[in-house]
Design an enzyme around this catalytic site. Structure first.
Site, PDB file in Angstrom:
ATOM      1  N   CYS A 115       0.820  -1.223   0.000  1.00  0.00           N
ATOM      2  CA  CYS A 115       0.000   0.000   0.000  1.00  0.00           C
ATOM      3  C   CYS A 115       0.850   1.268   0.000  1.00  0.00           C
ATOM      4  O   CYS A 115       0.390   2.323  -0.429  1.00  0.00           O
ATOM      5  CB  CYS A 115      -0.948   0.010   1.196  1.00  0.00           C
ATOM      6  SG  CYS A 115      -2.134  -1.335   1.110  1.00  0.00           S
ATOM      7  N   HIS A 261      -3.965   6.984   2.091  1.00  0.00           N
ATOM      8  CA  HIS A 261      -4.235   5.689   1.471  1.00  0.00           C
ATOM      9  C   HIS A 261      -5.635   5.223   1.875  1.00  0.00           C
ATOM     10  O   HIS A 261      -6.070   5.418   3.014  1.00  0.00           O
ATOM     11  CB  HIS A 261      -3.191   4.660   1.913  1.00  0.00           C
ATOM     12  CG  HIS A 261      -3.516   3.299   1.418  1.00  0.00           C
ATOM     13  ND1 HIS A 261      -3.562   3.007   0.077  1.00  0.00           N
ATOM     14  CD2 HIS A 261      -3.853   2.157   2.070  1.00  0.00           C
ATOM     15  CE1 HIS A 261      -3.905   1.743  -0.070  1.00  0.00           C
ATOM     16  NE2 HIS A 261      -4.089   1.197   1.117  1.00  0.00           N
ATOM     17  N   ASN A 291      -9.990  -0.899  -1.568  1.00  0.00           N
ATOM     18  CA  ASN A 291      -8.553  -0.667  -1.394  1.00  0.00           C
ATOM     19  C   ASN A 291      -7.829  -1.127  -2.657  1.00  0.00           C
ATOM     20  O   ASN A 291      -7.779  -2.321  -2.944  1.00  0.00           O
ATOM     21  CB  ASN A 291      -8.072  -1.459  -0.167  1.00  0.00           C
ATOM     22  CG  ASN A 291      -6.610  -1.224   0.154  1.00  0.00           C
ATOM     23  OD1 ASN A 291      -5.871  -0.638  -0.635  1.00  0.00           O
ATOM     24  ND2 ASN A 291      -6.188  -1.691   1.313  1.00  0.00           N
TER      25      ASN A 291
HETATM   26  O1  UT7 Z   1      -3.879  -1.248   3.443  1.00  0.00           O
HETATM   27  C1  UT7 Z   1      -3.776  -2.002   4.611  1.00  0.00           C
HETATM   28  C2  UT7 Z   1      -4.698  -3.132   4.452  1.00  0.00           C
HETATM   29  N1  UT7 Z   1      -5.684  -3.380   5.397  1.00  0.00           N
HETATM   30  C3  UT7 Z   1      -6.187  -2.590   6.360  1.00  0.00           C
HETATM   31  O2  UT7 Z   1      -5.817  -1.491   6.610  1.00  0.00           O
HETATM   32  C4  UT7 Z   1      -7.309  -3.200   7.150  1.00  0.00           C
HETATM   33  C5  UT7 Z   1      -7.373  -2.711   8.565  1.00  0.00           C
HETATM   34  N2  UT7 Z   1      -8.464  -3.353   9.291  1.00  0.00           N
HETATM   35  C6  UT7 Z   1      -9.760  -3.130   9.016  1.00  0.00           C
HETATM   36  O3  UT7 Z   1     -10.064  -2.355   8.143  1.00  0.00           O
HETATM   37  C7  UT7 Z   1     -10.802  -3.844   9.853  1.00  0.00           C
HETATM   38  O4  UT7 Z   1     -10.163  -4.530  10.911  1.00  0.00           O
HETATM   39  C8  UT7 Z   1     -11.675  -4.830   9.018  1.00  0.00           C
HETATM   40  C9  UT7 Z   1     -12.595  -4.065   8.079  1.00  0.00           C
HETATM   41  C10 UT7 Z   1     -10.761  -5.765   8.225  1.00  0.00           C
HETATM   42  C11 UT7 Z   1     -12.542  -5.675   9.945  1.00  0.00           C
HETATM   43  O5  UT7 Z   1     -13.330  -4.855  10.777  1.00  0.00           O
HETATM   44  P1  UT7 Z   1     -13.439  -5.166  12.350  1.00  0.00           P
HETATM   45  O6  UT7 Z   1     -14.374  -4.189  12.907  1.00  0.00           O
HETATM   46  O7  UT7 Z   1     -12.023  -5.202  12.902  1.00  0.00           O
HETATM   47  O8  UT7 Z   1     -14.117  -6.596  12.373  1.00  0.00           O
HETATM   48  P2  UT7 Z   1     -13.553  -8.015  12.881  1.00  0.00           P
HETATM   49  O9  UT7 Z   1     -12.465  -8.509  12.005  1.00  0.00           O
HETATM   50  O10 UT7 Z   1     -13.269  -7.928  14.345  1.00  0.00           O
HETATM   51  O11 UT7 Z   1     -14.813  -8.933  12.670  1.00  0.00           O
HETATM   52  C12 UT7 Z   1     -16.045  -8.724  13.376  1.00  0.00           C
HETATM   53  C13 UT7 Z   1     -17.022  -9.792  12.973  1.00  0.00           C
HETATM   54  C14 UT7 Z   1     -16.465 -11.211  13.100  1.00  0.00           C
HETATM   55  O12 UT7 Z   1     -17.520 -12.050  13.558  1.00  0.00           O
HETATM   56  P3  UT7 Z   1     -17.604 -12.453  15.110  1.00  0.00           P
HETATM   57  O13 UT7 Z   1     -16.317 -13.141  15.442  1.00  0.00           O
HETATM   58  O14 UT7 Z   1     -17.775 -11.160  15.872  1.00  0.00           O
HETATM   59  O15 UT7 Z   1     -18.809 -13.332  15.153  1.00  0.00           O
HETATM   60  C15 UT7 Z   1     -16.136 -11.597  11.684  1.00  0.00           C
HETATM   61  O16 UT7 Z   1     -16.182 -12.981  11.448  1.00  0.00           O
HETATM   62  O17 UT7 Z   1     -17.411  -9.655  11.601  1.00  0.00           O
HETATM   63  C16 UT7 Z   1     -17.238 -10.894  10.907  1.00  0.00           C
HETATM   64  N3  UT7 Z   1     -16.882 -10.604   9.510  1.00  0.00           N
HETATM   65  C17 UT7 Z   1     -17.800 -10.363   8.563  1.00  0.00           C
HETATM   66  N4  UT7 Z   1     -19.137 -10.357   8.570  1.00  0.00           N
HETATM   67  C18 UT7 Z   1     -19.776 -10.058   7.416  1.00  0.00           C
HETATM   68  C19 UT7 Z   1     -15.646 -10.475   8.974  1.00  0.00           C
HETATM   69  N5  UT7 Z   1     -15.749 -10.157   7.676  1.00  0.00           N
HETATM   70  C20 UT7 Z   1     -17.063 -10.087   7.382  1.00  0.00           C
HETATM   71  C21 UT7 Z   1     -17.786  -9.808   6.201  1.00  0.00           C
HETATM   72  N6  UT7 Z   1     -19.141  -9.787   6.273  1.00  0.00           N
HETATM   73  N7  UT7 Z   1     -17.185  -9.504   5.039  1.00  0.00           N
END
Ligand code: UT7
Length: 334
Positions: A115, A261, A291
């Protein structure tokens, strides 16, 4: 003393729009979850009939940047090309673009900083120009990511976030101090390499391609600890913007626009809040593209160019954070 300035920017995104509702058909997810957690509404995925590989998308973006800069391929001295999704395992996509543009034997340099790839590339190109070695360099970020995404429920935490696209900038030598690229600032922290990575194809298993590779889901799909990446992104991007301002004896009040970014709208909003910037001083487009990794920053610049929002004399801060970890900033007086 030589300096560099951007004289043209361009971008290209595939025509194929994939909405959150389209993804609902492929995995257990929802438009509401994706929008609430990331701000993304849709992204572009290239389809084979568009013949849109990484180098070809870069070609379209480069042509636009060159046209806006009023230069031809014959005027360019080099290419610096950032991507994590190169057309081949080797060589990198830079030489493919060099050939498409008909640049004789001019050099093409490939940068792997994910990135932060475009800002790393801008920094490399800026140094070549400052040293006097080259006068005009094409700086490119291009990504074809959809083919490496697991678009099933198993891969949903990453699959919904990324998109395809390309952006390019023409960087030219000039002699006016205090204008153009004022400075670039690069950092990395390799101890976090495995927090966000794609393991294969790689040499970590003695051979690049090994038997059974395609059954090893974790090896052939990107892996990410999203929360850890989030926390580090919101710490490092403000930090490296402040580093750039301080280095140039400038303050946040001097800044006209921040181009961060686009990994997550919530990350951009938190960076904005930490830097206490009003809404009109930050530009986001993740809603439309997701992204796009190394392509993100030049796409942002190209859109602003099209909207006639890049004004001479204004101060722009560019910043990125991503896999590596790598992070970077650039300060530009247009
Ligand atoms: O350029 C650098 C690249 N990446 C980044 O900068 C990403 C940085 N991180 C993020 O943007 C966020 O952490 C995410 C968008 C990836 C995830 O958001 P979050 O609020 O941290 O969610 P989480 O990973 O803690 O997941 C929460 C819940 C989980 O379910 P449980 O365990 O609470 O039952 C996941 O399994 O959401 C679930 N989940 C989804 N549900 C529906 C994960 N992905 C999805 C999805 N749709 N696509």
């Amino acid at each position: 003393m030589y300096h560099s300035k951007i004289t043209g920017v361009g971008h290209y995104v595939p025509e194929n729009v994939v909405t959150n509702h389209d993804l609902e058909q492929l995995m257990d997810t929802s438009d509401a979850w994706i929008q609430e957690r990331s701000g993304i509404q849709e992204r572009r995925f290239y389809r084979p009939h568009e013949k849109g590989s990484t180098a070809k998308m870069a070609f379209h973006a480069s042509k636009m940047a060159m046209e806006r800069a009023g230069v031809t391929a014959a005027d360019l001295d080099a290419i610096v090309f950032a991507t994590l999704s190169s057309d081949y395992y080797f060589p990198g996509s830079g030489v493919l673009l060099q050939d498409m543009l008909g640049m004789d034997t001019k050099p093409a340099i490939d940068i792997r900083a994910q990135c932060s790839g475009f800002l790393y590339s801008l920094s490399v190109a800026d140094q070549f120009i400052r040293s006097g070695m080259y006068k005009r360099i094409l700086v490119v970020g291009s990504e074809t990511q959809n083919i490496a995404l697991d678009l099933t429920t198993r891969g949903r935490a990453i699959g919904v976030l990324f998109g395809d696209g390309a952006g390019a900038a023409v960087l030219e030598q000039h002699n006016e101090p205090g204008k153009g690229i004022l400075s670039t600032h690069l950092h990395s922290e390799g101890k976090h390499a495995e927090i966000l990575c794609l393991r294969e194809p790689g040499t970590g298993n003695d051979t690049i391609i090994y038997e059974g590779m395609h059954e090893n889901h974790d090896a052939i799909n990107p892996q990410m600890d999203g929360r850890f990446v989030f926390k580090n992104a919101v710490r490092r991007m403000p930090e490296v913007v402040m580093e750039a301002l301080t280095y140039n004896n400038l303050t946040l009040n001097d800044l006209d626009m921040l181009l961060p970014h686009q990994a997550n709208l919530r990350i951009s909003q938190m960076v904005q809040k930490l830097l206490r910037l009003p809404d009109e001083k930050i530009y986001n487009n993740i809603q439309k593209y997701g992204n796009t990794t190394a392509a993100t920053i030049p796409i942002l610049m190209s859109e602003l160019w099209e909207q006639n929002r890049i004004k001479p004399g204004q101060l722009y801060a560019l910043t990125a954070f991503g896999s590596g970890f790598t992070w970077a900033s650039a300060l530009i007086r247009w």
